[in-house]
Design a protein around this motif. Structure first.
Motif, PDB file in Angstrom:
ATOM      1  N   ASN A 108       0.842  -1.193   0.000  1.00 44.19           N
ATOM      2  CA  ASN A 108       0.000   0.000   0.000  1.00 44.19           C
ATOM      3  C   ASN A 108       0.881   1.247   0.000  1.00 44.19           C
ATOM      4  O   ASN A 108       1.425   1.640   1.031  1.00 44.19           O
ATOM      5  CB  ASN A 108      -0.926   0.014   1.218  1.00 44.19           C
ATOM      6  N   SER A 109       1.026   1.852  -1.171  1.00 46.80           N
ATOM      7  CA  SER A 109       1.769   3.101  -1.270  1.00 46.80           C
ATOM      8  C   SER A 109       1.107   3.959  -2.342  1.00 46.80           C
ATOM      9  O   SER A 109       0.420   3.454  -3.223  1.00 46.80           O
ATOM     10  CB  SER A 109       3.233   2.854  -1.637  1.00 46.80           C
ATOM     11  N   VAL A 110       1.334   5.272  -2.233  1.00 43.44           N
ATOM     12  CA  VAL A 110       0.718   6.190  -3.176  1.00 43.44           C
ATOM     13  C   VAL A 110       1.185   5.902  -4.601  1.00 43.44           C
ATOM     14  O   VAL A 110       0.397   5.818  -5.535  1.00 43.44           O
ATOM     15  CB  VAL A 110       1.031   7.648  -2.781  1.00 43.44           C
ATOM     16  N   ASN A 111       2.491   5.731  -4.780  1.00 45.98           N
ATOM     17  CA  ASN A 111       3.028   5.480  -6.125  1.00 45.98           C
ATOM     18  C   ASN A 111       2.508   4.175  -6.702  1.00 45.98           C
ATOM     19  O   ASN A 111       2.134   4.090  -7.871  1.00 45.98           O
ATOM     20  CB  ASN A 111       4.560   5.465  -6.080  1.00 45.98           C
ATOM     21  N   SER A 112       2.514   3.131  -5.865  1.00 47.73           N
ATOM     22  CA  SER A 112       2.041   1.824  -6.336  1.00 47.73           C
ATOM     23  C   SER A 112       0.572   1.881  -6.735  1.00 47.73           C
ATOM     24  O   SER A 112       0.171   1.388  -7.792  1.00 47.73           O
ATOM     25  CB  SER A 112       2.241   0.776  -5.234  1.00 47.73           C
ATOM     26  N   LEU A 113      -0.257   2.505  -5.902  1.00 53.14           N
ATOM     27  CA  LEU A 113      -1.685   2.582  -6.187  1.00 53.14           C
ATOM     28  C   LEU A 113      -1.950   3.416  -7.434  1.00 53.14           C
ATOM     29  O   LEU A 113      -2.833   3.089  -8.232  1.00 53.14           O
ATOM     30  CB  LEU A 113      -2.420   3.178  -4.990  1.00 53.14           C
ATOM     31  N   TRP A 114      -1.192   4.467  -7.623  1.00 51.59           N
ATOM     32  CA  TRP A 114      -1.370   5.310  -8.805  1.00 51.59           C
ATOM     33  C   TRP A 114      -1.049   4.535 -10.072  1.00 51.59           C
ATOM     34  O   TRP A 114      -1.735   4.676 -11.091  1.00 51.59           O
ATOM     35  CB  TRP A 114      -0.498   6.553  -8.706  1.00 51.59           C
TER      36      TRP A 114
ATOM     37  N   ALA B 280      -6.475   2.408 -18.487  1.00 39.52           N
ATOM     38  CA  ALA B 280      -6.130   1.904 -19.824  1.00 39.52           C
ATOM     39  C   ALA B 280      -6.975   0.695 -20.187  1.00 39.52           C
ATOM     40  O   ALA B 280      -7.456   0.556 -21.321  1.00 39.52           O
ATOM     41  CB  ALA B 280      -4.637   1.558 -19.879  1.00 39.52           C
ATOM     42  N   LEU B 281      -7.185  -0.210 -19.215  1.00 37.32           N
ATOM     43  CA  LEU B 281      -8.013  -1.384 -19.462  1.00 37.32           C
ATOM     44  C   LEU B 281      -9.471  -1.006 -19.683  1.00 37.32           C
ATOM     45  O   LEU B 281     -10.189  -1.655 -20.449  1.00 37.32           O
ATOM     46  CB  LEU B 281      -7.902  -2.356 -18.283  1.00 37.32           C
ATOM     47  N   GLN B 282      -9.924   0.062 -18.999  1.00 37.97           N
ATOM     48  CA  GLN B 282     -11.298   0.537 -19.183  1.00 37.97           C
ATOM     49  C   GLN B 282     -11.510   1.019 -20.618  1.00 37.97           C
ATOM     50  O   GLN B 282     -12.528   0.712 -21.255  1.00 37.97           O
ATOM     51  CB  GLN B 282     -11.584   1.670 -18.197  1.00 37.97           C
ATOM     52  N   GLU B 283     -10.539   1.783 -21.133  1.00 39.71           N
ATOM     53  CA  GLU B 283     -10.629   2.256 -22.517  1.00 39.71           C
ATOM     54  C   GLU B 283     -10.595   1.074 -23.491  1.00 39.71           C
ATOM     55  O   GLU B 283     -11.336   1.052 -24.480  1.00 39.71           O
ATOM     56  CB  GLU B 283      -9.476   3.224 -22.810  1.00 39.71           C
ATOM     57  N   GLU B 284      -9.725   0.100 -23.197  1.00 41.45           N
ATOM     58  CA  GLU B 284      -9.642  -1.084 -24.062  1.00 41.45           C
ATOM     59  C   GLU B 284     -10.962  -1.845 -24.061  1.00 41.45           C
ATOM     60  O   GLU B 284     -11.429  -2.308 -25.109  1.00 41.45           O
ATOM     61  CB  GLU B 284      -8.511  -1.993 -23.588  1.00 41.45           C
TER      62      GLU B 284
ATOM     63  N   LYS C 228      -3.203   1.724 -14.996  1.00 39.18           N
ATOM     64  CA  LYS C 228      -3.436   0.495 -15.746  1.00 39.18           C
ATOM     65  C   LYS C 228      -4.937   0.198 -15.848  1.00 39.18           C
ATOM     66  O   LYS C 228      -5.423  -0.258 -16.879  1.00 39.18           O
ATOM     67  CB  LYS C 228      -2.719  -0.680 -15.076  1.00 39.18           C
ATOM     68  N   PHE C 229      -5.677   0.475 -14.744  1.00 39.76           N
ATOM     69  CA  PHE C 229      -7.128   0.258 -14.764  1.00 39.76           C
ATOM     70  C   PHE C 229      -7.794   1.150 -15.804  1.00 39.76           C
ATOM     71  O   PHE C 229      -8.667   0.704 -16.558  1.00 39.76           O
ATOM     72  CB  PHE C 229      -7.710   0.540 -13.380  1.00 39.76           C
TER      73      PHE C 229
END
Length: 293
Positions: free
Chosen positions: A94-100, A108-112, A105-106
């Motif tokens: 759980n970190s800000v950078n990791s979650l961002w 990008a997958l939503q657009e795909e 990626k989410f």
């Protein structure tokens, strides 16, 4: 005596300063600890939200894949990518950078997904048009078959021609499960649990020896346990008793006619092989089968 009092006062002042520093440090440490807990709770909440969004996307792909008889490979691969991202997110820190990174990626997958589902809808429409064209070809072949059969029996006695050929015949008989949307849209499916009804379609072949007018055929659908679905009513023709699912009534105008009927379930559909029969009175004129998984 005065010097001793001065030292006492100085000592008290020093102790006071040390106590103030201690209390300030404790307060600051406590504040940092509470802020850390709040940040961790916020990150955990946002991580769970991303996980829920990914799960929702995966379910939409499952629905789209299930609505196709042949799985769309692009949809399958996209769903696998979502599952891989979910597995990675589960074990991530759980970190800000990791979650961002996961949020990017989410998105990008939503657009795909929007692109793939739009393409999938277009593909389903094209498949429906292809199926309609194929049915039309089968109907033309059926008409030629009936015409050829008529030529072959011309060498027999006229009474035999009238008796044997003056009967309505059906071709292109098929049955399948359908999902009925609230909008009325019908979606074919091979899944027993998702089927709302059984749809039976066939073509009444053109036969010039049959007079025009109101006609009826008897449709019988047998489930994997050999039970008659639908109305399951009986009718007797001479010494024969027929159990039928539905009476298919139509107006015959001496030309090929496409017919579709719906068979509602007596209860939930079972997985297995289903048999569809069409009778002209007590004569079996067409049979077919299909499978629900």
């Amino acid at each position: 005596m005065e010097n001793s009092n001065s030292k006492g006062i100085g000592l008290k002042i020093a102790l006071g300063i040390l106590l103030a520093l201690f209390l300030g440090t404790a307060f600051y440490t406590s504040k940092l600890y509470n802020e850390k807990k709040e940040n961790e709770a916020t990150l955990t909440k946002e991580k769970n939200q991303v996980m829920a969004d990914l799960s929702s996307m995966a379910k939409q792909y499952d629905i789209a894949i299930g609505e196709n008889e042949v799985a769309n490979q692009n949809l399958v691969e996209a769903r696998d990518r979502i599952q891989g991202l979910m597995d990675s997110l589960k074990i991530s820190q759980n970190s800000v950078n990791s979650l961002w990174r996961y949020k990017k990626k989410f998105m990008a997958l939503q657009e795909e997904m929007d692109v793939l589902l739009t393409e999938n809808d277009k593909l389903k429409i094209e498949n429906e048009l292809l199926a309609t064209s194929l049915d039309s070809t089968n109907m033309q072949l059926a008409e030629r078959t009936v015409f050829t059969d008529s030529l072959l029996v011309q060498n027999t006695q006229l009474s035999e021609v009238v008796e044997n050929a003056a009967v309505l015949q059906t071709v292109s008989l098929k049955g399948f499960g359908v999902i009925e949307r609230s909008s009325g849209k019908l979606i074919p499916t091979e899944r027993a649990k998702r089927s709302d009804k059984i749809r039976v379609c066939y073509t009444v072949a053109k036969n010039a020896l049959v007079g025009a007018g109101d006609k009826e055929l008897y449709v019988q659908v047998l489930d994997p346990k050999n039970n008659v679905l639908g109305a399951n009513e009986q009718i007797q023709f001479e010494q024969t008793i027929l159990n039928y699912s539905i009476i298919s009534k139509f107006n015959y105008e001496n030309k090929s006619l496409d017919i579709c009927e719906f068979i509602p379930p007596n209860e939930d559909f079972n997985s297995g092989r289903y048999v569809v029969n069409v009778f002209n009175k007590n004569e079996l004129v067409s049979t077919s089968e299909f499978t629900l998984k």
